[in-house]
Design an enzyme around this catalytic site. Structure first.
Site, PDB file in Angstrom:
ATOM      1  N   GLY A 129       0.833  -1.200   0.000  1.00  0.00           N
ATOM      2  CA  GLY A 129       0.000   0.000   0.000  1.00  0.00           C
ATOM      3  C   GLY A 129       0.867   1.249   0.000  1.00  0.00           C
ATOM      4  O   GLY A 129       0.502   2.273   0.559  1.00  0.00           O
ATOM      5  N   GLN A 139      -1.723   7.418   1.245  1.00  0.00           N
ATOM      6  CA  GLN A 139      -1.345   8.639   1.977  1.00  0.00           C
ATOM      7  C   GLN A 139      -0.247   8.354   2.997  1.00  0.00           C
ATOM      8  O   GLN A 139       0.774   9.057   3.017  1.00  0.00           O
ATOM      9  CB  GLN A 139      -2.564   9.213   2.714  1.00  0.00           C
ATOM     10  N   ILE A 173      -1.080  -2.268  -5.518  1.00  0.00           N
ATOM     11  CA  ILE A 173      -1.855  -3.044  -6.500  1.00  0.00           C
ATOM     12  C   ILE A 173      -1.738  -2.429  -7.898  1.00  0.00           C
ATOM     13  O   ILE A 173      -2.023  -3.085  -8.897  1.00  0.00           O
ATOM     14  CB  ILE A 173      -3.346  -3.113  -6.050  1.00  0.00           C
ATOM     15  N   TYR A 219     -15.435  -0.235   8.222  1.00  0.00           N
ATOM     16  CA  TYR A 219     -13.997   0.018   8.415  1.00  0.00           C
ATOM     17  C   TYR A 219     -13.626  -0.166   9.889  1.00  0.00           C
ATOM     18  O   TYR A 219     -12.670  -0.855  10.221  1.00  0.00           O
ATOM     19  CB  TYR A 219     -13.697   1.431   7.941  1.00  0.00           C
ATOM     20  N   LYS A 262     -11.160  -2.926  11.785  1.00  0.00           N
ATOM     21  CA  LYS A 262     -10.034  -2.527  12.640  1.00  0.00           C
ATOM     22  C   LYS A 262     -10.165  -3.164  14.028  1.00  0.00           C
ATOM     23  O   LYS A 262      -9.198  -3.634  14.612  1.00  0.00           O
ATOM     24  CB  LYS A 262      -9.943  -0.999  12.740  1.00  0.00           C
ATOM     25  N   ILE A 290      -5.068  11.789   9.674  1.00  0.00           N
ATOM     26  CA  ILE A 290      -3.701  12.183   9.368  1.00  0.00           C
ATOM     27  C   ILE A 290      -3.688  13.307   8.326  1.00  0.00           C
ATOM     28  O   ILE A 290      -4.345  13.204   7.286  1.00  0.00           O
ATOM     29  CB  ILE A 290      -2.893  10.988   8.801  1.00  0.00           C
TER      30      ILE A 290
END
Ligand code: VAH
Length: 317
Positions: free
Chosen positions: A6, A10, A33, A140, A144, A170
């Site tokens: 990944g 970001q 990917i 999501y 997590k 972030i």
């Protein structure tokens, strides 16, 4: 050697740059990917790796003698609500593949990001504790929360050295975030420079835990370098630096762009943000591995406006 899965994203992109500067380009392999971030692809070793395909990851691990993986590929909160099963499959398949590579001793260390999205509407919102009620209401957040359970299980049962941080939103200027609820806090700086105005998809008083990218990257590397016997958390560490609202950011931006105008038009992401904490208690991270943030709201806003000012000035020429 280190593999970032990944790396075009970001956080993944800035982890790549930072890890290359510490360990040398030849010891850090970036992967994703696709080739979506040409800065990352063209600035060092890069491989196409499908995080949902065990064989694809193993091939890269064996080709480059990888011993540490930073798994930064995931579908974030907003997009995850649009494609629930895709979010579940991507976020969970990738974690299981990397944990199983460590269990089978192909690699020796794993970093996997969790998020403040693990907390839900029944979690105490102020100074959210390390150990508390967690009933996330986004796909999501569920991935997590379950991911944290599996990380702790693989550590307890198989001795896998997996480490994790519950990232807040972030803020960075090098790479755009993708599909998150906190993305407004990055978009607003770009729009302040290009348009002088921004329509926020969160309401003006929506306070969320946030962090400047450099602090997040430094914390990640600090945790990965910490002696294993100092770590008391193998689910995921709370981490905090600052909390702010869209109005707070607009006030900071107006110190740079006098006539900057913000307007508010909350969308479906408001309902997500309303289930998350306002601030986080990270005393355990501070105690276990001496975490201490360096960026406050002013310092973060100044660097964002300065760097984006330069970025757009050069791109206009
Ligand atoms: C998101 N940026 O908005 C991510 C993060 C805490 C938020 O997990 O989904």
């Amino acid at each position: 050697k280190i593999l970032i899965i990944g790396a075009c994203g970001q956080i993944g992109s800035e982890l790549t740059y930072k890890l290359r500067s510490i360990h040398g380009d030849e010891n850090v392999i970036a992967s994703d990917i696709n080739y979506n971030n040409l800065d990352v692809v063209n600035s060092g070793l890069f491989e196409i790796v499908d995080a949902q395909d065990y064989g694809s990851i193993l091939l890269c691990v064996e080709k480059h003698q990888i011993d540490t993986i930073y798994l930064m590929a995931a579908m974030l909160s907003a997009t995850g609500e649009k494609y629930p099963m895709k979010a579940w499959d991507l976020n969970m398949d990738s974690l299981f593949h990397v944990l199983n590579l460590a269990k089978a001793k192909f690699i020796s260390k794993v970093f996997w990001p969790s998020s403040i999205a693990v907390f839900g509407p029944t979690t105490p919102k102020d100074d959210t504790p390390q150990h508390t009620i967690m009933a996330p209401t986004t796909v999501y957040g569920i991935t997590k929360q379950v991911g944290e359970r599996w990380c702790e299980y693989y550590f307890d049962k198989y001795g896998v050295d997996v480490r994790s941080i519950r990232y807040p939103g972030i803020i960075s200027w090098k790479t755009m975030p993708g599909g998150g609820t906190t993305d407004y806090a990055v978009e607003i700086f770009h729009k302040a420079i290009t348009d002088g105005r921004y329509e926020s998809f969160l309401s003006e008083d929506t306070q969320l835990p946030m962090m400047y990218m450099d602090d997040a990257i430094d914390a990640t590397i600090q945790l990965m370098n910490a002696p294993a016997n100092k770590l008391t958390i193998r689910s995921s560490y709370n981490l905090a630096s600052l909390s702010f609202t869209p109005k707070d950011i607009a006030n900071e931006i107006q110190k740079h762009v006098k006539d900057f105008i913000i307007s508010y038009n909350p969308d479906f992401r408001q309902q997500i943000a309303d289930t998350w904490p306002k601030s986080i208690d990270d005393s355990v991270a501070k105690k276990d591995w001496n975490w201490s943030p360096k960026f406050n709201l002013k310092k973060m806003s100044d660097v964002m406006m300065t760097e984006l000012g330069k970025k757009y000035a050069t791109s206009e020429k």
